[in-house]
Structures are given as C-alpha cells and as structure tokens.
Write a protein that holds these residues in place. Structure first.
Motif, PDB file in Angstrom:
ATOM      1  N   LYS A  59       0.844  -1.184   0.000  1.00  0.00           N
ATOM      2  CA  LYS A  59       0.000   0.000   0.000  1.00  0.00           C
ATOM      3  C   LYS A  59       0.882   1.237   0.000  1.00  0.00           C
ATOM      4  N   SER A  60       0.639   2.132  -0.944  1.00  0.00           N
ATOM      5  CA  SER A  60       1.450   3.343  -1.070  1.00  0.00           C
ATOM      6  C   SER A  60       0.572   4.576  -0.908  1.00  0.00           C
ATOM      7  N   SER A  61       1.134   5.616  -0.337  1.00  0.00           N
ATOM      8  CA  SER A  61       0.401   6.871  -0.193  1.00  0.00           C
ATOM      9  C   SER A  61       0.463   7.708  -1.469  1.00  0.00           C
ATOM     10  N   SER A  62       1.223   7.237  -2.477  1.00  0.00           N
ATOM     11  CA  SER A  62       1.394   7.993  -3.715  1.00  0.00           C
ATOM     12  C   SER A  62       0.626   7.340  -4.866  1.00  0.00           C
ATOM     13  N   LYS A  63      -0.047   8.161  -5.653  1.00  0.00           N
ATOM     14  CA  LYS A  63      -0.770   7.662  -6.830  1.00  0.00           C
ATOM     15  C   LYS A  63       0.179   7.357  -7.988  1.00  0.00           C
ATOM     16  N   LYS A  64       1.440   7.725  -7.855  1.00  0.00           N
ATOM     17  CA  LYS A  64       2.422   7.432  -8.909  1.00  0.00           C
ATOM     18  C   LYS A  64       2.743   5.934  -8.978  1.00  0.00           C
ATOM     19  N   ASP A  65       2.573   5.236  -7.871  1.00  0.00           N
ATOM     20  CA  ASP A  65       2.969   3.822  -7.795  1.00  0.00           C
ATOM     21  C   ASP A  65       1.859   2.927  -8.330  1.00  0.00           C
ATOM     22  N   ASN A  66       2.269   1.849  -8.997  1.00  0.00           N
ATOM     23  CA  ASN A  66       1.295   0.913  -9.558  1.00  0.00           C
ATOM     24  C   ASN A  66       1.865  -0.492  -9.526  1.00  0.00           C
ATOM     25  N   VAL A  67       1.032  -1.475  -9.800  1.00  0.00           N
ATOM     26  CA  VAL A  67       1.438  -2.879  -9.748  1.00  0.00           C
ATOM     27  C   VAL A  67       1.117  -3.560 -11.067  1.00  0.00           C
ATOM     28  N   ARG A  68       2.005  -4.468 -11.480  1.00  0.00           N
ATOM     29  CA  ARG A  68       1.788  -5.302 -12.657  1.00  0.00           C
ATOM     30  C   ARG A  68       1.857  -6.758 -12.228  1.00  0.00           C
ATOM     31  N   ASP A  69       0.849  -7.524 -12.588  1.00  0.00           N
ATOM     32  CA  ASP A  69       0.800  -8.937 -12.219  1.00  0.00           C
ATOM     33  C   ASP A  69       1.487  -9.740 -13.309  1.00  0.00           C
ATOM     34  N   GLY A  70       2.596 -10.376 -12.969  1.00  0.00           N
ATOM     35  CA  GLY A  70       3.342 -11.173 -13.943  1.00  0.00           C
ATOM     36  C   GLY A  70       3.338 -12.644 -13.605  1.00  0.00           C
TER      37      GLY A  70
END
Length: 306
Positions: free
Chosen positions: A234-245
């Motif tokens: 969980k990040s407080s920044s909207k810049k961070d994202n996740v990719r499911d590989g």
C-alpha cells in the motif's frame, strides 16, 4: 480453335503441377542439407562445439504395479545476464527426473553450466538445485518447485553466487524502484505452529533481509487455511502501480524514483490478508526508513488484527 485452347490449358496445368513438385523437392533437399550440415559439424568447422546425449531408462516395475523410470535431458540456450559483465552466455542445462507411472510428483535435479560466448570453454558459474524449473534472469535466478496434491508452488531467488535472496510460497512481490540500484523482495512461508501462521521475508539481497513472524493472540491457527496470504504494498502515492506477472507481482514505485539509499523508503505498508474460512484476517507492516516498523532488528513479530 476450342481444341487448341483446351490443349493450352492442359499444358499450363501440367506445367504448374510439375513446378510445385519441383519446389517441394527443393524444400526437402534444403531440409536434408541442414540436417546433414548440423550432423557433420566438428571442432574444425565451428568456433565452438559441445555435444551431449539425453537418455531414458526404466529402472524397475511391472505394468500392473507401475514403472519407475529416469529421464536425463540436455539443453542449451544463450542468455543475456550479468556475471563477469552484462553479456551473452551459454547455459548448458542437464535435467535429471526420477518418477513413476503411478506418481503424482517427481524428484528432479537441474544442473546448469554457464560460460561466456566469447570464451565458451571457460565455465564461470554452476547451478545445482533440486527443483522442477530454473529461470535465469539478468541479476538473479529463480528456482520453482511445483506444488503437489493442491499445495502451493515454492519459489526461491538466488544471486549468481548461489546465495539465497528470498524463499516464498504462492507468489513473490517485487519492489522495483526506477532509476535506482535498490530493489526489494517480499515473500511468505507458512508454518504449522499453534499460534504462528508463518513468516514474512523482506529482502534487499542475500545479506540484507528481515524476517517478520506473523502470530495470533489466540491459539486458533486451525481456523485458517493452509495457503499463504495475499500480499499487497500500500502506497500513499498515486504514482505507484502494480503489474501482475504470474507468480511475480511487480510494483513500480515511481514515488521513489532515483532513490539512493534504502533509508529513504517511507510511506509504504505491506498488507497481509489471510483466509479464515468464512472471514478474512489482516495485519499490516509499515516500512519506515527502509525497514519493517522502523526497527533494525532482523527478526520481528506482527500480530493478526482481532
């Protein structure tokens, strides 16, 4: 006039048919030539040549009780990895599998011999692991042991000095920080203790990792399923994202772009969600100044929320 036209059409059809037959013959000849050329390769007409033999053996057994057998497979591939430098290497893989016709699992050993393309006689790294699969990555390699009879698969990441970076079940969570040499891995291993569900590993490398035991305040571990929890960052920044590989969840942490030291990692929380039958149970581990809970102890404890 009609007879002449008919003769011309028949002649063209025969000519087209012969042309196609000739093309097929040429294709077969070309294929045969490739096989002959490959089979006739020697150390005199190749820059480097290494030949190996695969094998199959029935070790014991009968048709009504099942056969025990062994398969030895030898494969080669060229990989682009970082050992003596980031360059192309030859990976010779010898896979030995022992199993039987009535088995649900198998015993497998994989040996990989790695040598640079520029000096293929020089083996610079050797991998020898009991597992079902090995994947070679740029800076690390991953071993995979398939889960049997409904169990989860197990993964382990090593550096090319064969030192373990992380062990995990189910999935690996990867913290990828752009334009930085710093990265981290998160994984979980279950444990059958009365009030302990297992332990989370938070790792920057083989010599820099933290273990967090996940415990219960009550002895009710038998209420939980035997599967590893869902792991999220969980990040407080909207810049961070996740990719499911697949078995890797790759978090792109752009909020930490150009990070120079792990102590600058803040505003991230690892959230674990466990299956407790009809309900879910969670615990959260904040990363403060680059370490779990902001503590430098290598072994720590977290408790499931009531």
């Amino acid at each position: 006039m009609k007879k002449i036209i008919l003769i011309i059409l028949i002649f063209n059809a025969l000519l087209s048919c012969n042309s196609k037959k000739s093309e097929k013959k040429n294709e077969r000849r070309a294929a045969n030539n490739v096989q002959i050329d490959s089979a006739s390769l020697t150390k005199d007409n190749a820059l480097f040549l290494d030949k190996s033999t695969s094998s199959f053996a029935i070790l014991s057994g009968k048709e009504d009780t099942g056969y025990d057998y062994q398969i030895v497979e030898v494969n080669y591939k060229v990989v682009y990895i970082r050992l003596q430098g980031l360059e192309h290497y030859i990976a010779k893989q010898v896979t030995t599998t022992n199993t039987c016709t009535g088995c649900e699992d198998q015993k497998r050993n994989i040996k990989i011999y790695i040598s640079p393309c520029k000096s293929p006689e020089n083996i610079v790294a050797t991998i020898d692991k009991d597992c079902d699969e090995i994947q070679l990555n740029v800076d690390t390699y991953t071993t995979i042991a398939y889960g049997c009879c409904g169990a989860e698969s197990e993964y382990e990441i090593f550096d090319y000095q064969n030192s373990s970076i992380i062990q995990t079940e189910g999935k690996i969570v990867y913290g990828d920080i752009p334009n930085s040499t710093i990265k981290f891995y998160i994984g979980f291993k279950t444990e059958g203790d009365a009030n302990c569900l297992g332990f989370l590993t938070y790792s920057y490398g083989s010599d820099d990792k933290y273990i967090v035991k996940v415990r219960l305040k009550k002895n009710e571990a038998d209420l939980f399923t035997q599967f590893s929890p869902d792991i999220e960052i969980k990040s407080s920044s909207k810049k961070d994202n996740v990719r499911d590989g697949g078995y890797i969840q790759d978090y792109q942490l752009w909020s930490l772009n150009f990070l120079k030291h792990k102590s600058e990692i803040n505003n991230l929380t690892i959230r674990l969600t466990f299956d407790k039958g009809e309900t879910l149970a969670t615990t959260e581990i904040p990363i403060v100044n680059g370490v779990p809970f902001g503590k430098n102890e290598r072994e720590q404890t977290a408790y499931i929320d009531d």
